[in-house]
Write a protein that holds these residues in place. Sequence first.
Motif, PDB file in Angstrom:
ATOM      1  N   PRO A   6      27.351  40.612  22.174  1.00  0.00           N
ATOM      2  CA  PRO A   6      27.659  41.333  20.935  1.00  0.00           C
ATOM      3  C   PRO A   6      29.151  41.310  20.626  1.00  0.00           C
ATOM      4  CG  PRO A   6      26.933  42.851  22.669  1.00  0.00           C
ATOM      5  CD  PRO A   6      26.847  41.466  23.222  1.00  0.00           C
ATOM      6  N   ASP A   7      29.470  41.379  19.335  1.00  0.00           N
ATOM      7  CA  ASP A   7      30.875  41.427  18.925  1.00  0.00           C
ATOM      8  C   ASP A   7      31.499  42.742  19.376  1.00  0.00           C
ATOM      9  OD1 ASP A   7      30.817  38.955  17.684  1.00  0.00           O
ATOM     10  OD2 ASP A   7      30.149  39.797  15.776  1.00  0.00           O
ATOM     11  N   ARG A   8      32.702  42.657  19.936  1.00  0.00           N
ATOM     12  CA  ARG A   8      33.439  43.828  20.408  1.00  0.00           C
ATOM     13  C   ARG A   8      34.908  43.637  20.061  1.00  0.00           C
ATOM     14  NH1 ARG A   8      29.660  46.368  22.586  1.00  0.00           N
ATOM     15  NH2 ARG A   8      28.502  45.996  24.452  1.00  0.00           N
ATOM     16  N   MET A 101      37.858  51.280  26.897  1.00  0.00           N
ATOM     17  CA  MET A 101      37.555  52.658  27.272  1.00  0.00           C
ATOM     18  C   MET A 101      36.838  53.391  26.135  1.00  0.00           C
ATOM     19  SD  MET A 101      40.987  53.676  29.427  1.00  0.00           S
ATOM     20  CE  MET A 101      40.474  55.369  29.748  1.00  0.00           C
ATOM     21  N   LYS A 102      37.296  53.219  24.914  1.00  0.00           N
ATOM     22  CA  LYS A 102      36.655  53.872  23.758  1.00  0.00           C
ATOM     23  C   LYS A 102      35.223  53.383  23.585  1.00  0.00           C
ATOM     24  CE  LYS A 102      40.959  54.262  21.219  1.00  0.00           C
ATOM     25  NZ  LYS A 102      41.744  53.642  20.160  1.00  0.00           N
ATOM     26  N   ASP A 103      35.036  52.077  23.658  1.00  0.00           N
ATOM     27  CA  ASP A 103      33.719  51.484  23.467  1.00  0.00           C
ATOM     28  C   ASP A 103      32.754  51.905  24.574  1.00  0.00           C
ATOM     29  OD1 ASP A 103      31.893  49.709  22.085  1.00  0.00           O
ATOM     30  OD2 ASP A 103      32.197  48.297  23.731  1.00  0.00           O
ATOM     31  N   LEU A 104      33.215  51.879  25.813  1.00  0.00           N
ATOM     32  CA  LEU A 104      32.361  52.264  26.923  1.00  0.00           C
ATOM     33  C   LEU A 104      31.972  53.728  26.836  1.00  0.00           C
ATOM     34  CD1 LEU A 104      34.165  50.207  29.667  1.00  0.00           C
ATOM     35  CD2 LEU A 104      31.829  49.828  28.832  1.00  0.00           C
ATOM     36  N   LYS A 105      32.901  54.584  26.426  1.00  0.00           N
ATOM     37  CA  LYS A 105      32.587  56.007  26.239  1.00  0.00           C
ATOM     38  C   LYS A 105      31.505  56.177  25.173  1.00  0.00           C
ATOM     39  CE  LYS A 105      34.720  60.502  25.525  1.00  0.00           C
ATOM     40  NZ  LYS A 105      35.978  61.230  25.361  1.00  0.00           N
ATOM     41  N   ALA A 106      31.587  55.401  24.087  1.00  0.00           N
ATOM     42  CA  ALA A 106      30.573  55.454  23.025  1.00  0.00           C
ATOM     43  C   ALA A 106      29.204  55.001  23.541  1.00  0.00           C
ATOM     44  CB  ALA A 106      31.009  54.596  21.839  1.00  0.00           C
TER      45      ALA A 106
END
Length: 143
Positions: A6-8, A101-106
């Motif tokens: 997926p795009d990140r 970190m932001k993405d993993l938290k989401a």
Amino acid sequence: MSGKVPDRLWKLGKLNHVAIAVPDLDKATALYRDVLGAEVSGVQCLPEHGVYTVFVNLGNTKFELLHPYGEKSPIQGFLDKNKAGGMHHVCIEVDNIQDAMKDLKAHNIRALSEEAKIGAHGKPVVFLHPKDCNGTLVELEQA
């Protein structure tokens, strides 16, 4: 299963190192240097992480030998449960640790600290909770 990534905003990079907790840092260093013939670094003290480290260069990646520094060292707790030592964590590089970190938290992946800390390579690192990573303690390091 689709193989499409997926795009990140961030990208996962290469394996930086595998960390091994050791009860005797001198003995472990001698094994890799004197018996196996590996290039090893000097001992580095990281009081903010509660460890002494030695890096074993394997060409395509590294082993990080970890030994407790101080009474509150997380490595001492690990060694109390695993007297002979053993694999402690894997470290994977990322191109943007803040976005990661932001993405993993989401995605409900917990970090063990709110902010990244400076690691043994002088770069920001964060550890991810093993319960959210298939039982493995994962360290992310800014590439």
